[in-house]
Design a protein around this motif. Structure first.
Motif, mmCIF file in Angstrom:
data_model
loop_
_atom_site.group_PDB
_atom_site.id
_atom_site.type_symbol
_atom_site.label_atom_id
_atom_site.label_comp_id
_atom_site.label_asym_id
_atom_site.label_seq_id
_atom_site.Cartn_x
_atom_site.Cartn_y
_atom_site.Cartn_z
ATOM 1 N N ILE A 1 0.869 -1.180 0.000
ATOM 2 C CA ILE A 1 0.000 0.000 0.000
ATOM 3 C C ILE A 1 0.906 1.230 0.000
ATOM 4 O O ILE A 1 1.445 1.607 1.039
ATOM 5 C CB ILE A 1 -0.937 -0.023 1.219
ATOM 6 C CG1 ILE A 1 -1.857 -1.239 1.123
ATOM 7 C CG2 ILE A 1 -1.749 1.279 1.298
ATOM 8 C CD1 ILE A 1 -2.678 -1.503 2.372
ATOM 9 N N THR A 2 1.109 1.811 -1.180
ATOM 10 C CA THR A 2 2.029 2.936 -1.348
ATOM 11 C C THR A 2 1.237 4.217 -1.573
ATOM 12 O O THR A 2 0.046 4.173 -1.913
ATOM 13 C CB THR A 2 2.913 2.708 -2.583
ATOM 14 O OG1 THR A 2 2.054 2.641 -3.737
ATOM 15 C CG2 THR A 2 3.708 1.411 -2.467
ATOM 16 N N PRO A 3 1.885 5.388 -1.419
ATOM 17 C CA PRO A 3 1.205 6.647 -1.752
ATOM 18 C C PRO A 3 0.698 6.653 -3.199
ATOM 19 O O PRO A 3 -0.400 7.159 -3.471
ATOM 20 C CB PRO A 3 2.292 7.699 -1.522
ATOM 21 C CG PRO A 3 3.171 7.096 -0.470
ATOM 22 C CD PRO A 3 3.204 5.627 -0.785
ATOM 23 N N ALA A 4 1.466 6.074 -4.138
ATOM 24 C CA ALA A 4 1.026 6.042 -5.541
ATOM 25 C C ALA A 4 -0.238 5.194 -5.695
ATOM 26 O O ALA A 4 -1.162 5.555 -6.441
ATOM 27 C CB ALA A 4 2.138 5.489 -6.430
ATOM 28 N N PHE A 5 -0.299 4.059 -4.981
ATOM 29 C CA PHE A 5 -1.493 3.218 -4.995
ATOM 30 C C PHE A 5 -2.698 4.008 -4.489
ATOM 31 O O PHE A 5 -3.766 4.021 -5.106
ATOM 32 C CB PHE A 5 -1.245 1.975 -4.131
ATOM 33 C CG PHE A 5 -2.474 1.175 -3.793
ATOM 34 C CD1 PHE A 5 -3.061 0.335 -4.740
ATOM 35 C CD2 PHE A 5 -3.047 1.249 -2.532
ATOM 36 C CE1 PHE A 5 -4.195 -0.407 -4.431
ATOM 37 C CE2 PHE A 5 -4.172 0.514 -2.206
ATOM 38 C CZ PHE A 5 -4.754 -0.315 -3.165
ATOM 39 N N ILE A 6 -2.527 4.689 -3.358
ATOM 40 C CA ILE A 6 -3.628 5.448 -2.769
ATOM 41 C C ILE A 6 -4.119 6.530 -3.738
ATOM 42 O O ILE A 6 -5.325 6.706 -3.941
ATOM 43 C CB ILE A 6 -3.185 6.062 -1.416
ATOM 44 C CG1 ILE A 6 -3.030 4.936 -0.378
ATOM 45 C CG2 ILE A 6 -4.168 7.130 -0.938
ATOM 46 C CD1 ILE A 6 -2.425 5.394 0.940
ATOM 47 N N GLU A 7 -3.189 7.238 -4.372
ATOM 48 C CA GLU A 7 -3.577 8.288 -5.331
ATOM 49 C C GLU A 7 -4.378 7.724 -6.495
ATOM 50 O O GLU A 7 -5.388 8.297 -6.906
ATOM 51 C CB GLU A 7 -2.328 8.965 -5.904
ATOM 52 C CG GLU A 7 -1.792 10.092 -5.070
ATOM 53 C CD GLU A 7 -0.517 10.656 -5.701
ATOM 54 O OE1 GLU A 7 -0.419 10.689 -6.943
ATOM 55 O OE2 GLU A 7 0.376 11.043 -4.924
ATOM 56 N N THR A 8 -3.891 6.603 -7.045
ATOM 57 C CA THR A 8 -4.569 6.033 -8.217
ATOM 58 C C THR A 8 -5.950 5.496 -7.835
ATOM 59 O O THR A 8 -6.921 5.672 -8.581
ATOM 60 C CB THR A 8 -3.699 4.936 -8.869
ATOM 61 O OG1 THR A 8 -2.399 5.475 -9.130
ATOM 62 C CG2 THR A 8 -4.307 4.458 -10.183
ATOM 63 N N VAL A 9 -6.043 4.840 -6.682
ATOM 64 C CA VAL A 9 -7.343 4.343 -6.229
ATOM 65 C C VAL A 9 -8.323 5.513 -6.046
ATOM 66 O O VAL A 9 -9.471 5.454 -6.521
ATOM 67 C CB VAL A 9 -7.194 3.541 -4.909
ATOM 68 C CG1 VAL A 9 -8.537 3.315 -4.245
ATOM 69 C CG2 VAL A 9 -6.506 2.203 -5.188
ATOM 70 N N ALA A 10 -7.886 6.568 -5.378
ATOM 71 C CA ALA A 10 -8.773 7.720 -5.134
ATOM 72 C C ALA A 10 -9.209 8.342 -6.458
ATOM 73 O O ALA A 10 -10.377 8.708 -6.633
ATOM 74 C CB ALA A 10 -8.060 8.756 -4.257
ATOM 75 N N ARG A 11 -8.269 8.448 -7.419
ATOM 76 C CA ARG A 11 -8.597 9.055 -8.711
ATOM 77 C C ARG A 11 -9.587 8.184 -9.481
ATOM 78 O O ARG A 11 -10.554 8.667 -10.063
ATOM 79 C CB ARG A 11 -7.312 9.266 -9.510
ATOM 80 C CG ARG A 11 -7.497 10.099 -10.766
ATOM 81 C CD ARG A 11 -6.154 10.555 -11.311
ATOM 82 N NE ARG A 11 -5.248 9.445 -11.523
ATOM 83 C CZ ARG A 11 -4.052 9.299 -10.956
ATOM 84 N NH1 ARG A 11 -3.593 10.194 -10.122
ATOM 85 N NH2 ARG A 11 -3.305 8.245 -11.206
ATOM 86 N N MET A 12 -9.334 6.853 -9.476
ATOM 87 C CA MET A 12 -10.241 5.923 -10.166
ATOM 88 C C MET A 12 -11.660 6.015 -9.600
ATOM 89 O O MET A 12 -12.651 6.062 -10.347
ATOM 90 C CB MET A 12 -9.729 4.489 -10.016
ATOM 91 C CG MET A 12 -8.643 4.104 -10.988
ATOM 92 S SD MET A 12 -9.288 3.781 -12.663
ATOM 93 C CE MET A 12 -10.087 2.169 -12.412
#
Lengths: 205, 205
Positions: free
Chosen positions: B181-192
């Motif tokens: 669970i990385t910051p990049a994962f969190i950003e992409t999930v939130a954007r999706m």
């Protein structure tokens, strides 16, 4: 003639061992269905398979790793490739098949039992990732790769995040039990993930 | 003067009982952090709290329900409301707070232990839904309700599916361990999730 230098009865070892393995796996499968992983014991598996406990522990160090093998073939066989020609329909169809395999079924009880046990058993957790998550995901990601080939979604979309959203939403309801996994839920999840991906939102910034 | 007709030492019962409860909860919290739910026993909690086992079983019928109470306050305190004024930023901020609370932390170990145990303990599973999922979700859904009020997403969007996608993707990685669970994962999930909802895909058909 043994290549590893071990000679104790090795000439008849391989075929007998395969039969023993099959008997153990069949017994474990039956017990998993009947009472679940938590209540299953190696003693019972040994008794039902007609073997000694040492025959089991020699190949499977924990009951979790034995249960994983017993579970694997049946689960993977119920997750065939789908190819409808459209991402949203592929995702909905794949999630419908997953739901049919695990919601209210013995396979589903084994699945949640294995996920629960893998929180406590590091060897099982590693086996879960290598032998369940990786092969299942490799199969599922072809849906997204075909959508990229068709030009439905951007070429640099993050396939793992797309899979985590689709299956994560479903596992969330399966494991936490707060809401039911219904056909309407599956449709909305598939539509959300497909539309998000088509908008380019799955491309890492 | 007892209103329920029970008279055995009832006059001093309430204050003493609260102190005992607190001692039990503190002992359970400490043991949960030190060794996890699976290895924790009621015997140890009783010994550390300086009470008899029956004092524990009187209020908490299983160790799972005791662990739930010990876990709850600390987890809920780490999930404050966020309000950035934009859905995508709210979702990313909320998931970042969740991740900080549970990834690699004692709270996270207690969380996965409770989810695992709730697969085996029906009373804990009910308590999990009523005392964790429902209050946490009620708090989180205000993010989506504000997006509806602002006109960012359609008024008849399925708030539960939006929450299941956001947190389901993250719980998927937390529980199955296949990816970090990385910051990049969190950003992409939130954007999706935000883009999918803005497209109207979360509206049931």
């Amino acid at each position: 003639m043994s290549t590893d230098g071990v000679s104790s009865g090795a000439t008849r070892g391989r075929p007998r061992s395969d039969q023993v393995d099959q008997a153990i796996l069949h017994a474990a499968s039956a017990l998993l269905v009947e009472r679940g992983l938590d209540a299953m014991t190696i003693e019972e598996v040994a008794a039902r398979a007609g073997v000694g406990k040492s025959s089991i522990y020699r190949r499977w160090p924990t009951k979790g790793t034995l249960a994983l093998d017993a579970f694997l073939d049946s689960f993977l066989a119920q997750q065939p490739r789908v190819d409808t020609g459209a991402l949203e329909d592929d995702l909905a169809e794949a999630l419908t098949l997953w739901s049919a395999a695990v919601v209210g079924t013995p396979t589903g009880r084994a699945l949640v039992g294995l996920i629960a046990e893998s929180q406590l058993d590091e060897e099982l957790a590693r086996g879960w990732i290598e032998r369940v998550m990786k092969p299942v995901r490799a199969q599922h990601r072809t849906m997204v790769e075909r959508a990229i080939e068709r030009g439905e979604i951007p070429v640099d979309s993050d396939v793992d995040v797309i899979m985590d959203l689709l299956y994560g939403a479903a596992y969330h309801r399966l494991l936490q039990g707060h809401l039911a996994i219904t056909p309407a839920f599956i449709e909305t999840v598939a539509r959300m993930v497909a539309q998000g991906a088509k908008s380019g939102a799955a491309v890492a910034r």
